[in-house]
Design an enzyme around this catalytic site. Structure first.
Site, short mmCIF file in Angstrom:
data_model
loop_
_atom_site.label_atom_id
_atom_site.label_comp_id
_atom_site.label_asym_id
_atom_site.label_seq_id
_atom_site.Cartn_x
_atom_site.Cartn_y
_atom_site.Cartn_z
N ASP A 237 42.74 33.53 47.99
CA ASP A 237 42.10 34.20 46.87
C ASP A 237 42.27 33.29 45.65
OD1 ASP A 237 41.02 36.39 45.25
OD2 ASP A 237 43.08 36.66 44.57
N ASP B 154 41.74 34.39 41.60
CA ASP B 154 42.34 35.05 40.45
C ASP B 154 43.56 35.87 40.86
OD1 ASP B 154 40.26 34.27 38.50
OD2 ASP B 154 38.97 35.54 39.73
N ASP C 172 46.45 38.66 46.54
CA ASP C 172 47.34 39.40 45.63
C ASP C 172 47.02 40.88 45.55
OD1 ASP C 172 44.88 38.91 44.26
OD2 ASP C 172 45.88 39.33 42.37
#
Length: 226
Positions: free
Chosen positions: A21, A23, A181
Site C-alpha cells: 500500500d 498512504d 495499514d
C-alpha cells in the site's frame, strides 16, 4: 542476508510477490492531503477539517474522502464535482510538500530487490498522483506495477489488483504478501489468498487492527526483515 523468520514460516523462503500500500504504509501523506481537503472547504466557506480529522478519513480513495469531508461540513452533495476539482488541483500542486517516508521503507524495498522478489504498489489513490510521488522519493524503479484506484475495474478491498499482479507472473497467492495499514488492505489480501502484514502507524480508519486477524502486525517495516 538470511531469510527473515516470518518469510521462512509463511513461504519457506522469500515470497514470490510483495504488494505494498502507499498512504499510511510507505508514506505519511496526510499533511498534504489535509491541505487539499481544507482548500476545497475554504472554497465553499466551510470550516476547515485539519490534519488530525482527515487522518481518520483517509484510506477509501479520494472520492470517498471528499464525500466524508462534505458530510462533516454539511455541504450539499451537489457540489461534490466542484469540491473534487478544487481538491485535485490543490493536491497536484502540493503533492509532496510535507509528505515523508516512514522508517525503513527503502531498507525493505532494497532487501526484496536484492532477492529478486517482484514488488507492486497498490493504492486507492488516483493513479495520476502515484508515479510523481514515487519519483520524488526515488522509489519508482522498485516496482514492477503501479496500480492506482482507477487503474483497473476494481480497487481495494477487491482482490482484483493483487491477483492482477500475481497472475501476471504466475505466482501462487499463498506465496504472496500484502503489506498495508488498514482493513481495506486486509480484506483485499484475505480475498486474494495472500498473507497480510499490517503496520500499526498508518491510517486505521478507527478500526482495531488486532481484531482483524492479519498474519502479522508490525510497528516498523524492519520487523519483517528480522
Amino acid at each position: 542476508m538470511k531469510t527473515p523468520k516470518y518469510f521462512l514460516e509463511w513461504f519457506d523462503g522469500w515470497p514470490e510477490l510483495v504488494c505494498f500500500d502507499l498512504d499510511g504504509t510507505l508514506m505519511d501523506s496526510v499533511p498534504d492531503i489535509a491541505g487539499a481537503v481544507d482548500a476545497f472547504l475554504e472554497h465553499f466557506d466551510a470550516p476547515l477539517a485539519g490534519e488530525q480529522r482527515v487522518r481518520g478519513w483517509v484510506g477509501f480513495g479520494s472520492a470517498k474522502l471528499i464525500e466524508q469531508a462534505m458530510q462533516w461540513a454539511d455541504l450539499d452533495p451537489k457540489h461534490h464535482e466542484e469540491a473534487y476539482r478544487v481538491f485535485l488541483i490543490h493536491y497536484h500542486q502540493h503533492l509532496t510538500d510535507n509528505t515523508r517516508l516512514y522508517p525503513n521503507v527503502k531498507a525493505i524495498l532494497k532487501a526484496c530487490k536484492h532477492h529478486n522478489v517482484p514488488m507492486a504498489l497498490i493504492t486507492n489513490k488516483p493513479s495520476v498522483f502515484v508515479k510523481p510521488m514515487l519519483d520524488h522519493f526515488g522509489l519508482t524503479e522498485s516496482f514492477a506495477w503501479l496500480l492506482g484506484g482507477d487503474t483497473l475495474e476494481e480497487k481495494k478491498p477487491s482482490a482484483l489488483p493483487l491477483l492482477h499482479c500475481s497472475e501476471t507472473i504466475e505466482a501462487e497467492p499463498e506465496k504472496c504478501l500484502m503489506i498495508g495499514d488498514s482493513i481495506t488492505d486486509f480484506r483485499a489480501a484475505n480475498q486474494a489468498g495472500f498473507k497480510c502484514a499490517l503496520v500499526t502507524y498508518g491510517y486505521h480508519q478507527g478500526v482495531d487492527l488486532a481484531s482483524l486477524g492479519a498474519d502479522l502486525l508490525v510497528d516498523d517495516l524492519a520487523e519483517l526483515l528480522l
